[in-house]
Design a protein around this motif. Structure first.
Motif, PDB file in Angstrom:
ATOM      1  N   TYR A  10      -6.387   4.582   9.558  1.00  0.00           N
ATOM      2  CA  TYR A  10      -5.185   4.992   8.829  1.00  0.00           C
ATOM      3  C   TYR A  10      -4.812   6.426   9.186  1.00  0.00           C
ATOM      4  O   TYR A  10      -3.631   6.755   9.335  1.00  0.00           O
ATOM      5  CB  TYR A  10      -5.401   4.862   7.322  1.00  0.00           C
ATOM      6  CG  TYR A  10      -5.389   3.439   6.817  1.00  0.00           C
ATOM      7  CD1 TYR A  10      -4.204   2.707   6.770  1.00  0.00           C
ATOM      8  CD2 TYR A  10      -6.559   2.825   6.406  1.00  0.00           C
ATOM      9  CE1 TYR A  10      -4.188   1.398   6.305  1.00  0.00           C
ATOM     10  CE2 TYR A  10      -6.561   1.511   5.950  1.00  0.00           C
ATOM     11  CZ  TYR A  10      -5.370   0.802   5.896  1.00  0.00           C
ATOM     12  OH  TYR A  10      -5.356  -0.491   5.450  1.00  0.00           O
ATOM     13  N   TRP A  38       0.809  -1.210   0.000  1.00  0.00           N
ATOM     14  CA  TRP A  38       0.000   0.000   0.000  1.00  0.00           C
ATOM     15  C   TRP A  38       0.848   1.268   0.000  1.00  0.00           C
ATOM     16  O   TRP A  38       0.498   2.253  -0.658  1.00  0.00           O
ATOM     17  CB  TRP A  38      -0.955   0.016   1.201  1.00  0.00           C
ATOM     18  CG  TRP A  38      -2.055  -0.984   1.095  1.00  0.00           C
ATOM     19  CD1 TRP A  38      -2.109  -2.214   1.690  1.00  0.00           C
ATOM     20  CD2 TRP A  38      -3.272  -0.877   0.339  1.00  0.00           C
ATOM     21  NE1 TRP A  38      -3.263  -2.869   1.361  1.00  0.00           N
ATOM     22  CE2 TRP A  38      -4.004  -2.060   0.536  1.00  0.00           C
ATOM     23  CE3 TRP A  38      -3.804   0.112  -0.484  1.00  0.00           C
ATOM     24  CZ2 TRP A  38      -5.245  -2.289  -0.066  1.00  0.00           C
ATOM     25  CZ3 TRP A  38      -5.042  -0.104  -1.070  1.00  0.00           C
ATOM     26  CH2 TRP A  38      -5.744  -1.293  -0.863  1.00  0.00           C
ATOM     27  N   SER A  39       1.939   1.269   0.733  1.00  0.00           N
ATOM     28  CA  SER A  39       2.775   2.468   0.788  1.00  0.00           C
ATOM     29  C   SER A  39       3.421   2.737  -0.563  1.00  0.00           C
ATOM     30  O   SER A  39       3.695   1.813  -1.339  1.00  0.00           O
ATOM     31  CB  SER A  39       3.879   2.301   1.847  1.00  0.00           C
ATOM     32  OG  SER A  39       3.333   2.266   3.143  1.00  0.00           O
ATOM     33  N   GLU A  91      -7.787  11.655   4.236  1.00  0.00           N
ATOM     34  CA  GLU A  91      -7.731  10.220   4.492  1.00  0.00           C
ATOM     35  C   GLU A  91      -9.123   9.715   4.844  1.00  0.00           C
ATOM     36  O   GLU A  91      -9.731  10.168   5.810  1.00  0.00           O
ATOM     37  CB  GLU A  91      -6.762   9.924   5.638  1.00  0.00           C
ATOM     38  CG  GLU A  91      -6.705   8.481   6.082  1.00  0.00           C
ATOM     39  CD  GLU A  91      -6.362   7.544   4.937  1.00  0.00           C
ATOM     40  OE1 GLU A  91      -7.262   6.780   4.514  1.00  0.00           O
ATOM     41  OE2 GLU A  91      -5.211   7.572   4.471  1.00  0.00           O
ATOM     42  N   LYS A  93      -3.060   6.366  12.509  1.00  0.00           N
ATOM     43  CA  LYS A  93      -1.705   5.820  12.419  1.00  0.00           C
ATOM     44  C   LYS A  93      -0.739   6.830  11.804  1.00  0.00           C
ATOM     45  O   LYS A  93       0.415   6.949  12.247  1.00  0.00           O
ATOM     46  CB  LYS A  93      -1.710   4.524  11.614  1.00  0.00           C
ATOM     47  CG  LYS A  93      -2.347   3.358  12.359  1.00  0.00           C
ATOM     48  CD  LYS A  93      -2.314   2.087  11.526  1.00  0.00           C
ATOM     49  CE  LYS A  93      -2.922   0.928  12.309  1.00  0.00           C
ATOM     50  NZ  LYS A  93      -2.910  -0.344  11.531  1.00  0.00           N
ATOM     51  N   THR A  94      -1.215   7.566  10.802  1.00  0.00           N
ATOM     52  CA  THR A  94      -0.362   8.592  10.207  1.00  0.00           C
ATOM     53  C   THR A  94      -0.081   9.696  11.217  1.00  0.00           C
ATOM     54  O   THR A  94       1.055  10.170  11.337  1.00  0.00           O
ATOM     55  CB  THR A  94      -1.011   9.184   8.946  1.00  0.00           C
ATOM     56  OG1 THR A  94      -1.283   8.125   8.016  1.00  0.00           O
ATOM     57  CG2 THR A  94      -0.085  10.192   8.284  1.00  0.00           C
ATOM     58  N   SER A 146      -5.057  10.577   0.341  1.00  0.00           N
ATOM     59  CA  SER A 146      -4.557   9.433   1.093  1.00  0.00           C
ATOM     60  C   SER A 146      -3.418   9.914   1.988  1.00  0.00           C
ATOM     61  O   SER A 146      -2.913  11.033   1.831  1.00  0.00           O
ATOM     62  CB  SER A 146      -4.088   8.291   0.187  1.00  0.00           C
ATOM     63  OG  SER A 146      -3.807   7.134   0.954  1.00  0.00           O
ATOM     64  N   GLY A 202      -0.041   8.551   4.915  1.00  0.00           N
ATOM     65  CA  GLY A 202       0.841   7.476   5.347  1.00  0.00           C
ATOM     66  C   GLY A 202       2.291   7.870   5.229  1.00  0.00           C
ATOM     67  O   GLY A 202       2.694   8.947   5.679  1.00  0.00           O
TER      68      GLY A 202
END
Length: 212
Positions: A85, A30-31, A80, A88-89, A56, A58
């Motif tokens: 997610y 995904w990254s 996002e 987490k970012t 998005s 990350g």
């Protein structure tokens, strides 16, 4: 810092350059790939944008924020749709003390009519920033609809500065190639090129009609 992992070999040189020595929020498959990250970090260092918006969040968010910090100029605002997610970012940004340089907005996907077609795309209710100098497109994911990333330019075009640069990841895929074709047909002032990175990148320069 449990959200952070040791970078694979392909990412290590860039992590060292940005002093991201305590791990990165890497999500397998995904990254963004290391070469795409290198490209957008190079652009930030050279062009020193004031406002970067990304679709998005990350690993891209962390590296763009660090590049802004090193410039002592600019900030990142990420849209996002996934609340977990987004959290987490934010944790990764906080771990490196980069909150001044990055904001992650929880922007759920909602039904929006774009050029006569219905898309699921990020809600812009919390995006109050104007004059976008750089737009990085790495979402929404492609399996939710055809040409999933198409709305980015039509819906954000009015927010662009007079000389905005756009980078779309995964441009080697058929959907993304079609999106580029549609943008070239419908967006005034667009100048596009393809960069043969690991997953392909579309780089676009959007020149305002008001520019000299």
């Amino acid at each position: 810092m449990s959200n952070l992992v040791e970078p694979p070999d392909s990412y290590q040189a860039l992590c060292h350059r940005l002093s991201l020595n305590d791990g990165i929020p890497l999500v397998k498959d995904w990254s963004a790939a290391a070469d795409f990250l290198q490209l957008i970090v190079d652009h930030v260092e050279e062009h020193r944008p004031e406002l970067i918006v990304e679709c998005s969040s990350g690993l891209t968010t962390l590296m763009l924020a660090r590049a802004c910090q090193l410039n002592q100029k600019g900030r990142v605002v990420s849209l996002e749709n996934g609340e977990q997610y987004a959290d987490k970012t934010r944790q990764a940004i906080d771990a490196y003390g980069l909150n001044e340089y990055a904001t992650v907005l929880h922007a759920p996907l909602v039904s929006q009519l774009v050029d006569g077609k219905e898309y699921q795309w990020y809600t812009l209710g919390e995006l109050v920033e104007f004059s976008i100098d750089m737009l990085v497109i790495d979402g929404p994911i492609g399996n939710i609809q055809k040409n999933s990333r198409y709305p980015a330019l039509p819906l954000l075009r009015d927010y662009f500065s007079d000389n905005c640069h756009v980078f779309m990841d995964d441009a080697a895929r058929p959907d993304e190639r079609k999106i580029i074709e549609l943008w070239n047909q419908s967006v005034p002032g667009i100048q596009s090129s393809y960069i043969a990175l690991e997953r392909g990148c579309a780089r676009l320069n959007i020149v305002s009609s008001n520019s000299p």
